[in-house]
Write a protein that holds these residues in place. Structure first.
Motif, PDB file in Angstrom:
ATOM      1  N   MET A   1      37.591  44.428  41.308  1.00 36.51           N
ATOM      2  CA  MET A   1      38.662  42.951  42.341  1.00 36.51           C
ATOM      3  C   MET A   1      37.868  42.364  43.432  1.00 36.51           C
ATOM      4  N   ALA A   2      36.332  43.180  44.144  1.00 39.06           N
ATOM      5  CA  ALA A   2      35.673  42.424  45.509  1.00 39.06           C
ATOM      6  C   ALA A   2      34.568  42.060  44.656  1.00 39.06           C
ATOM      7  N   ILE A   3      34.200  41.891  42.784  1.00 44.09           N
ATOM      8  CA  ILE A   3      33.346  41.862  42.793  1.00 44.09           C
ATOM      9  C   ILE A   3      33.688  40.826  41.924  1.00 44.09           C
ATOM     10  N   MET A   4      35.248  40.203  41.507  1.00 38.01           N
ATOM     11  CA  MET A   4      35.885  39.414  40.891  1.00 38.01           C
ATOM     12  C   MET A   4      35.407  38.124  41.517  1.00 38.01           C
ATOM     13  N   LEU A   5      36.684  38.400  42.944  1.00 32.77           N
ATOM     14  CA  LEU A   5      35.803  38.026  44.762  1.00 32.77           C
ATOM     15  C   LEU A   5      34.498  37.316  44.772  1.00 32.77           C
TER      16      LEU A   5
ATOM     17  N   ARG B   1      32.517  37.164  42.497  1.00 31.80           N
ATOM     18  CA  ARG B   1      32.234  35.637  40.589  1.00 31.80           C
ATOM     19  C   ARG B   1      32.471  34.346  40.637  1.00 31.80           C
ATOM     20  N   LEU B   2      34.025  34.951  41.607  1.00 26.45           N
ATOM     21  CA  LEU B   2      34.402  33.253  42.118  1.00 26.45           C
ATOM     22  C   LEU B   2      34.108  32.430  43.111  1.00 26.45           C
TER      23      LEU B   2
ATOM     24  N   ARG C   1      34.865  30.194  37.598  1.00 24.58           N
ATOM     25  CA  ARG C   1      35.753  30.060  38.707  1.00 24.58           C
ATOM     26  C   ARG C   1      37.495  30.887  38.376  1.00 24.58           C
ATOM     27  N   THR C   2      37.633  29.867  36.883  1.00 23.97           N
ATOM     28  CA  THR C   2      38.983  30.074  36.833  1.00 23.97           C
ATOM     29  C   THR C   2      39.012  31.170  36.074  1.00 23.97           C
ATOM     30  N   LEU C   3      37.960  31.772  35.079  1.00 23.77           N
ATOM     31  CA  LEU C   3      38.062  33.027  34.474  1.00 23.77           C
ATOM     32  C   LEU C   3      37.931  33.817  35.520  1.00 23.77           C
TER      33      LEU C   3
ATOM     34  N   ASN D   1      41.042  34.469  36.830  1.00 26.35           N
ATOM     35  CA  ASN D   1      42.650  34.859  35.906  1.00 26.35           C
ATOM     36  C   ASN D   1      42.422  36.696  36.132  1.00 26.35           C
ATOM     37  N   SER D   2      40.480  36.853  36.101  1.00 27.53           N
ATOM     38  CA  SER D   2      40.758  38.401  36.343  1.00 27.53           C
ATOM     39  C   SER D   2      40.425  39.100  37.349  1.00 27.53           C
ATOM     40  N   PHE D   3      40.859  38.332  38.343  1.00 31.55           N
ATOM     41  CA  PHE D   3      41.352  39.196  39.541  1.00 31.55           C
ATOM     42  C   PHE D   3      42.383  39.095  39.393  1.00 31.55           C
ATOM     43  N   GLY D   4      43.302  38.215  39.090  1.00 29.30           N
ATOM     44  CA  GLY D   4      44.742  38.337  39.041  1.00 29.30           C
ATOM     45  C   GLY D   4      45.448  39.696  37.628  1.00 29.30           C
ATOM     46  N   THR D   5      44.340  39.876  36.530  1.00 26.96           N
ATOM     47  CA  THR D   5      44.937  40.309  35.804  1.00 26.96           C
ATOM     48  C   THR D   5      44.718  41.701  36.619  1.00 26.96           C
ATOM     49  N   LYS D   6      43.351  41.928  37.696  1.00 30.32           N
ATOM     50  CA  LYS D   6      43.130  43.465  38.005  1.00 30.32           C
ATOM     51  C   LYS D   6      44.137  43.814  39.023  1.00 30.32           C
ATOM     52  N   THR D   7      44.705  42.387  40.072  1.00 30.63           N
ATOM     53  CA  THR D   7      45.658  42.328  40.945  1.00 30.63           C
ATOM     54  C   THR D   7      46.790  42.919  40.405  1.00 30.63           C
ATOM     55  N   VAL D   8      47.402  42.770  39.260  1.00 30.33           N
ATOM     56  CA  VAL D   8      49.039  43.354  38.288  1.00 30.33           C
ATOM     57  C   VAL D   8      48.411  44.826  38.486  1.00 30.33           C
TER      58      VAL D   8
END
Length: 108
Positions: free
Chosen positions: A19-23, A25-26, A35-37, A40-47
């Motif tokens: 999640m930190a890596i996705m942030l 990248r965001l 950024r949208t991807l 979305n990946s951050f949200g999926t990892k959050t779930v």
């Protein structure tokens, strides 16, 4: 054999790192779609993190929260992409296609 709580903790830690890596990248993404991807990946990892955390804590009611967050993540991603594509949320896709057909503008 590893204890189940230790395995869940290792998985939760790995997801937190992802999640930190996705942030990162965001914030560093060069285009809107990157950024949208990442969002979305951050949200999926959050779930997934919520599901692992609920298993780690032993509370099953967090599964409902994770499912609700997944639905919100999906709808928000579609809304963001539609807004930046058409600059409006109230124009339906059929109306936009009809408008392009009438105007003869198929390049956009």
């Amino acid at each position: 054999m590893l204890d189940l709580e230790l395995v869940n903790f290792i998985i939760a830690f790995g997801l937190a790192v992802a999640m930190a890596i996705m942030l990162a990248r965001l914030f560093a993404g060069p285009t809107l779609y990157d950024r949208t991807l990442a969002a979305n990946s951050f949200g999926t990892k959050t779930v997934i993190f919520l599901l692992v955390f609920s298993a780690l804590v032993g509370r099953g009611d967090a599964i409902d929260i994770a499912l609700l967050y997944a639905l919100i993540n999906f709808v928000a991603t579609i809304a963001i992409l539609k807004f930046f594509r058409y600059r409006s949320l109230d124009i339906a896709l059929a109306q936009m296609s009809l408008r392009k057909a009438v105007e003869g503008d198929f390049d956009k």
